[in-house]
Design a protein around this motif. Structure first.
Motif, PDB file in Angstrom:
ATOM      1  N   SER A  85      10.747  -1.155  -6.569  1.00 43.20           N
ATOM      2  CA  SER A  85      10.149  -0.132  -7.429  1.00 43.20           C
ATOM      3  C   SER A  85       8.672   0.093  -7.139  1.00 43.20           C
ATOM      4  O   SER A  85       8.079   1.046  -7.644  1.00 43.20           O
ATOM      5  N   GLU A  86       8.086  -0.797  -6.316  1.00 46.96           N
ATOM      6  CA  GLU A  86       6.660  -0.688  -6.014  1.00 46.96           C
ATOM      7  C   GLU A  86       6.466  -0.632  -4.504  1.00 46.96           C
ATOM      8  O   GLU A  86       7.215  -1.255  -3.749  1.00 46.96           O
ATOM      9  N   VAL A  87       5.464   0.119  -4.080  1.00 47.77           N
ATOM     10  CA  VAL A  87       5.171   0.237  -2.658  1.00 47.77           C
ATOM     11  C   VAL A  87       3.674   0.044  -2.432  1.00 47.77           C
ATOM     12  O   VAL A  87       2.858   0.490  -3.238  1.00 47.77           O
ATOM     13  N   VAL A  88       3.341  -0.658  -1.367  1.00 47.83           N
ATOM     14  CA  VAL A  88       1.945  -0.813  -0.969  1.00 47.83           C
ATOM     15  C   VAL A  88       1.639   0.253   0.083  1.00 47.83           C
ATOM     16  O   VAL A  88       2.328   0.348   1.102  1.00 47.83           O
ATOM     17  N   PHE A 112     -14.385   7.258   5.714  1.00 49.07           N
ATOM     18  CA  PHE A 112     -14.217   5.818   5.569  1.00 49.07           C
ATOM     19  C   PHE A 112     -15.534   5.252   5.054  1.00 49.07           C
ATOM     20  O   PHE A 112     -16.593   5.503   5.628  1.00 49.07           O
ATOM     21  N   GLY A 113     -15.454   4.486   3.953  1.00 47.81           N
ATOM     22  CA  GLY A 113     -16.671   4.057   3.277  1.00 47.81           C
ATOM     23  C   GLY A 113     -17.312   2.801   3.820  1.00 47.81           C
ATOM     24  O   GLY A 113     -18.385   2.414   3.353  1.00 47.81           O
ATOM     25  N   GLY A 114     -16.695   2.138   4.775  1.00 50.97           N
ATOM     26  CA  GLY A 114     -17.302   0.930   5.310  1.00 50.97           C
ATOM     27  C   GLY A 114     -16.405  -0.277   5.160  1.00 50.97           C
ATOM     28  O   GLY A 114     -15.259  -0.180   4.699  1.00 50.97           O
ATOM     29  N   PRO A 115     -16.887  -1.454   5.551  1.00 46.42           N
ATOM     30  CA  PRO A 115     -16.050  -2.667   5.530  1.00 46.42           C
ATOM     31  C   PRO A 115     -15.461  -2.953   4.149  1.00 46.42           C
ATOM     32  O   PRO A 115     -16.115  -2.770   3.125  1.00 46.42           O
ATOM     33  N   ILE A 116     -14.201  -3.392   4.137  1.00 49.58           N
ATOM     34  CA  ILE A 116     -13.497  -3.743   2.906  1.00 49.58           C
ATOM     35  C   ILE A 116     -13.363  -5.257   2.845  1.00 49.58           C
ATOM     36  O   ILE A 116     -12.945  -5.899   3.810  1.00 49.58           O
ATOM     37  N   GLU A 117     -13.704  -5.838   1.701  1.00 48.51           N
ATOM     38  CA  GLU A 117     -13.555  -7.278   1.527  1.00 48.51           C
ATOM     39  C   GLU A 117     -12.132  -7.595   1.064  1.00 48.51           C
ATOM     40  O   GLU A 117     -11.621  -6.975   0.146  1.00 48.51           O
ATOM     41  N   HIS A 118     -11.522  -8.585   1.701  1.00 49.86           N
ATOM     42  CA  HIS A 118     -10.159  -8.995   1.346  1.00 49.86           C
ATOM     43  C   HIS A 118     -10.172 -10.460   0.937  1.00 49.86           C
ATOM     44  O   HIS A 118     -10.653 -11.323   1.668  1.00 49.86           O
ATOM     45  N   SER A 119      -9.619 -10.722  -0.248  1.00 45.05           N
ATOM     46  CA  SER A 119      -9.573 -12.099  -0.740  1.00 45.05           C
ATOM     47  C   SER A 119      -8.162 -12.488  -1.170  1.00 45.05           C
ATOM     48  O   SER A 119      -7.963 -13.389  -1.963  1.00 45.05           O
ATOM     49  N   ASP A 120      -7.152 -11.736  -0.655  1.00 48.34           N
ATOM     50  CA  ASP A 120      -5.767 -12.026  -1.021  1.00 48.34           C
ATOM     51  C   ASP A 120      -4.889 -11.869   0.207  1.00 48.34           C
ATOM     52  O   ASP A 120      -5.364 -11.624   1.302  1.00 48.34           O
ATOM     53  N   SER A 121      -3.579 -11.988  -0.003  1.00 51.79           N
ATOM     54  CA  SER A 121      -2.651 -11.983   1.134  1.00 51.79           C
ATOM     55  C   SER A 121      -1.852 -10.695   1.259  1.00 51.79           C
ATOM     56  O   SER A 121      -0.897 -10.635   2.011  1.00 51.79           O
ATOM     57  N   GLU A 122      -2.224  -9.653   0.526  1.00 58.81           N
ATOM     58  CA  GLU A 122      -1.444  -8.418   0.561  1.00 58.81           C
ATOM     59  C   GLU A 122      -1.575  -7.692   1.898  1.00 58.81           C
ATOM     60  O   GLU A 122      -0.668  -7.020   2.349  1.00 58.81           O
ATOM     61  N   THR A 123      -2.744  -7.793   2.507  1.00 60.23           N
ATOM     62  CA  THR A 123      -2.994  -7.027   3.721  1.00 60.23           C
ATOM     63  C   THR A 123      -2.664  -7.857   4.948  1.00 60.23           C
ATOM     64  O   THR A 123      -3.101  -8.996   5.089  1.00 60.23           O
ATOM     65  N   GLU A 124      -1.890  -7.249   5.825  1.00 56.92           N
ATOM     66  CA  GLU A 124      -1.533  -7.900   7.075  1.00 56.92           C
ATOM     67  C   GLU A 124      -2.063  -7.057   8.222  1.00 56.92           C
ATOM     68  O   GLU A 124      -1.857  -5.844   8.256  1.00 56.92           O
ATOM     69  N   CYS A 169      -7.796  -0.603   3.913  1.00 52.85           N
ATOM     70  CA  CYS A 169      -7.727  -0.700   2.451  1.00 52.85           C
ATOM     71  C   CYS A 169      -6.319  -0.319   2.003  1.00 52.85           C
ATOM     72  O   CYS A 169      -5.577   0.343   2.740  1.00 52.85           O
ATOM     73  N   TYR A 170      -5.957  -0.742   0.803  1.00 53.91           N
ATOM     74  CA  TYR A 170      -4.590  -0.531   0.341  1.00 53.91           C
ATOM     75  C   TYR A 170      -4.569  -0.403  -1.172  1.00 53.91           C
ATOM     76  O   TYR A 170      -5.542  -0.689  -1.875  1.00 53.91           O
ATOM     77  N   CYS A 171      -3.408   0.000  -1.682  1.00 49.43           N
ATOM     78  CA  CYS A 171      -3.186   0.060  -3.129  1.00 49.43           C
ATOM     79  C   CYS A 171      -1.682  -0.023  -3.372  1.00 49.43           C
ATOM     80  O   CYS A 171      -0.898   0.622  -2.669  1.00 49.43           O
ATOM     81  N   LYS A 172      -1.288  -0.813  -4.359  1.00 49.38           N
ATOM     82  CA  LYS A 172       0.127  -0.922  -4.738  1.00 49.38           C
ATOM     83  C   LYS A 172       0.396   0.036  -5.888  1.00 49.38           C
ATOM     84  O   LYS A 172      -0.306   0.016  -6.906  1.00 49.38           O
ATOM     85  N   GLN A 184      -3.779  18.037  -7.082  1.00 52.63           N
ATOM     86  CA  GLN A 184      -4.166  16.642  -6.963  1.00 52.63           C
ATOM     87  C   GLN A 184      -3.327  15.773  -7.906  1.00 52.63           C
ATOM     88  O   GLN A 184      -3.092  16.152  -9.041  1.00 52.63           O
ATOM     89  N   CYS A 185      -2.906  14.635  -7.390  1.00 55.01           N
ATOM     90  CA  CYS A 185      -2.145  13.680  -8.194  1.00 55.01           C
ATOM     91  C   CYS A 185      -2.866  12.339  -8.149  1.00 55.01           C
ATOM     92  O   CYS A 185      -3.248  11.865  -7.059  1.00 55.01           O
ATOM     93  N   PHE A 186      -3.054  11.722  -9.311  1.00 56.25           N
ATOM     94  CA  PHE A 186      -3.802  10.467  -9.433  1.00 56.25           C
ATOM     95  C   PHE A 186      -2.827   9.362  -9.853  1.00 56.25           C
ATOM     96  O   PHE A 186      -2.258   9.416 -10.940  1.00 56.25           O
ATOM     97  N   ILE A 187      -2.626   8.375  -8.985  1.00 59.18           N
ATOM     98  CA  ILE A 187      -1.696   7.283  -9.259  1.00 59.18           C
ATOM     99  C   ILE A 187      -2.484   5.987  -9.343  1.00 59.18           C
ATOM    100  O   ILE A 187      -3.065   5.534  -8.352  1.00 59.18           O
ATOM    101  N   THR A 188      -2.487   5.393 -10.525  1.00 57.98           N
ATOM    102  CA  THR A 188      -3.237   4.158 -10.743  1.00 57.98           C
ATOM    103  C   THR A 188      -2.544   2.980 -10.058  1.00 57.98           C
ATOM    104  O   THR A 188      -1.317   2.861 -10.084  1.00 57.98           O
ATOM    105  N   GLY A 189      -3.345   2.122  -9.458  1.00 57.54           N
ATOM    106  CA  GLY A 189      -2.799   0.967  -8.766  1.00 57.54           C
ATOM    107  C   GLY A 189      -2.229  -0.056  -9.724  1.00 57.54           C
ATOM    108  O   GLY A 189      -2.644  -0.178 -10.880  1.00 57.54           O
ATOM    109  N   ILE A 190      -1.231  -0.803  -9.250  1.00 57.56           N
ATOM    110  CA  ILE A 190      -0.594  -1.867 -10.027  1.00 57.56           C
ATOM    111  C   ILE A 190      -1.281  -3.185  -9.660  1.00 57.56           C
ATOM    112  O   ILE A 190      -1.321  -3.572  -8.500  1.00 57.56           O
ATOM    113  N   VAL A 191      -1.827  -3.845 -10.669  1.00 56.95           N
ATOM    114  CA  VAL A 191      -2.541  -5.098 -10.451  1.00 56.95           C
ATOM    115  C   VAL A 191      -1.912  -6.178 -11.315  1.00 56.95           C
ATOM    116  O   VAL A 191      -1.660  -5.970 -12.503  1.00 56.95           O
ATOM    117  N   TYR A 192      -1.655  -7.327 -10.736  1.00 54.51           N
ATOM    118  CA  TYR A 192      -1.086  -8.441 -11.488  1.00 54.51           C
ATOM    119  C   TYR A 192      -2.130  -9.549 -11.633  1.00 54.51           C
ATOM    120  O   TYR A 192      -2.983  -9.712 -10.789  1.00 54.51           O
TER     121      TYR A 192
END
Length: 292
Positions: free
Chosen positions: A180-183, A215-227, A238-241, A284-292
């Motif tokens: 039901s969710e996509v990154v 592109f706004g510049g370097p993105i900091e990653h502190s989790d395992s979602e991005t491969e 950058c990504y959003c679920k 325009q469609c605005f879809i809020t990211g899912i954060v756990y």
């Protein structure tokens, strides 16, 4: 308040119908804002009460209407805001593909109505026939107008042009049968990745060589979602679920004749999908990211 407009060109009538049909799939309720230079279709989140719109559509009136007259609330508040059931308008406009003329006006019958008068060619003679639809509307009071202002969003971390929407929709609809969710992940090198995870599998689809608009510049990653792929710098990803169904519904806009569609991502927080047509319609469609 008064409103009257006429549309006579087949192309704009067809596009107008397609826009409303797409909106009706996104929401049961809709707000039509009538201004001097544009029509705005606005959809808010049905589950959260007063909230910033999740869909914002602008239609420039000179490109669509041969006649356009409106008088607002007063000299200081010139617009008109109407609430209505989106499906009612979509069904009424379904005959526009073969229509010769569309007239829209604000009327007062048993209740306020947006009245459509559609002139149709007759299949049996050279005469035309006229079909009239009265769509009940709610006139939104001035004190509530602020609930329907254009959303103010953070500056996106990346904006990337999407591949053909039909191809994207086929992909996401297959993924929806499993999750039901996509990154949604985008890289500064022009790669877009759709990824789902289940207990049994992980599925990814990648599109390459897409145009990166910003592109706004370097993105900091502190989790395992991005491969990252081989030799790919994750600081440029950058990504959003998000909810896969909401993303799929926006992709149904592929029936609208468009010249570009852009996906902007606020890292892990928000996706902004923007479709533009040659007639300067902007959806325009605005879809809020899912954060756990």
């Amino acid at each position: 308040m008064k409103f009257r407009s006429v549309m006579i060109d087949a192309g704009p009538m067809r596009e107008f119908s397609n826009v409303v049909t797409t909106i009706s799939k996104l929401s049961k309720e809709c707000v039509l804002r009538i201004a001097e230079d544009k029509l705005y279709f606005i959809v808010s989140d049905e589950n959260n009460g007063p909230a910033p719109p999740v869909l914002w559509c602008e239609i420039p009136q000179p490109m669509f209407f041969s006649e356009y007259q409106m008088i607002g609330l007063d000299d200081d508040h010139k617009d008109i805001y109407l609430g209505f059931a989106a499906a009612n308008l979509a069904r009424s406009l379904s005959t526009l593909k073969s229509a010769k003329c569309l007239k829209m006006k604000l009327t007062k019958k048993q209740c306020p109505c947006l009245t459509l008068e559609i002139e149709m060619p007759s299949s049996t003679s050279q005469q035309t026939r006229h079909v009239t639809y009265d769509i009940p509307v709610v006139v939104i009071p001035r004190k509530m107008w602020a609930d329907f202002n254009e959303p103010k969003t953070p500056y996106p971390d990346i904006s990337i042009e999407l591949p053909p929407l039909k191809q994207l929709r086929t992909t996401i609809d297959r993924m929806r049968t499993m999750a039901s969710e996509v990154v949604i992940r985008a890289s500064a090198e022009g790669r877009l990745t759709l990824q789902i995870r289940t207990d049994m599998a992980k599925v990814s689809t990648r599109f390459k060589d897409l145009k990166v608009e910003a592109f706004g510049g370097p993105i900091e990653h502190s989790d395992s979602e991005t491969e990252s792929q081989d030799n790919e710098d994750i600081s440029r990803i950058c990504y959003c679920k998000v909810d896969a169904k909401k993303f799929s519904i926006f992709l149904s806009a592929e029936q609208i004749s468009h010249n570009r569609t852009v996906c902007s991502i606020v890292h892990k927080k928000l996706i902004i999908l923007c479709l533009q047509t040659q007639e300067n319609v902007k959806l325009q469609c605005f879809i809020t990211g899912i954060v756990y």
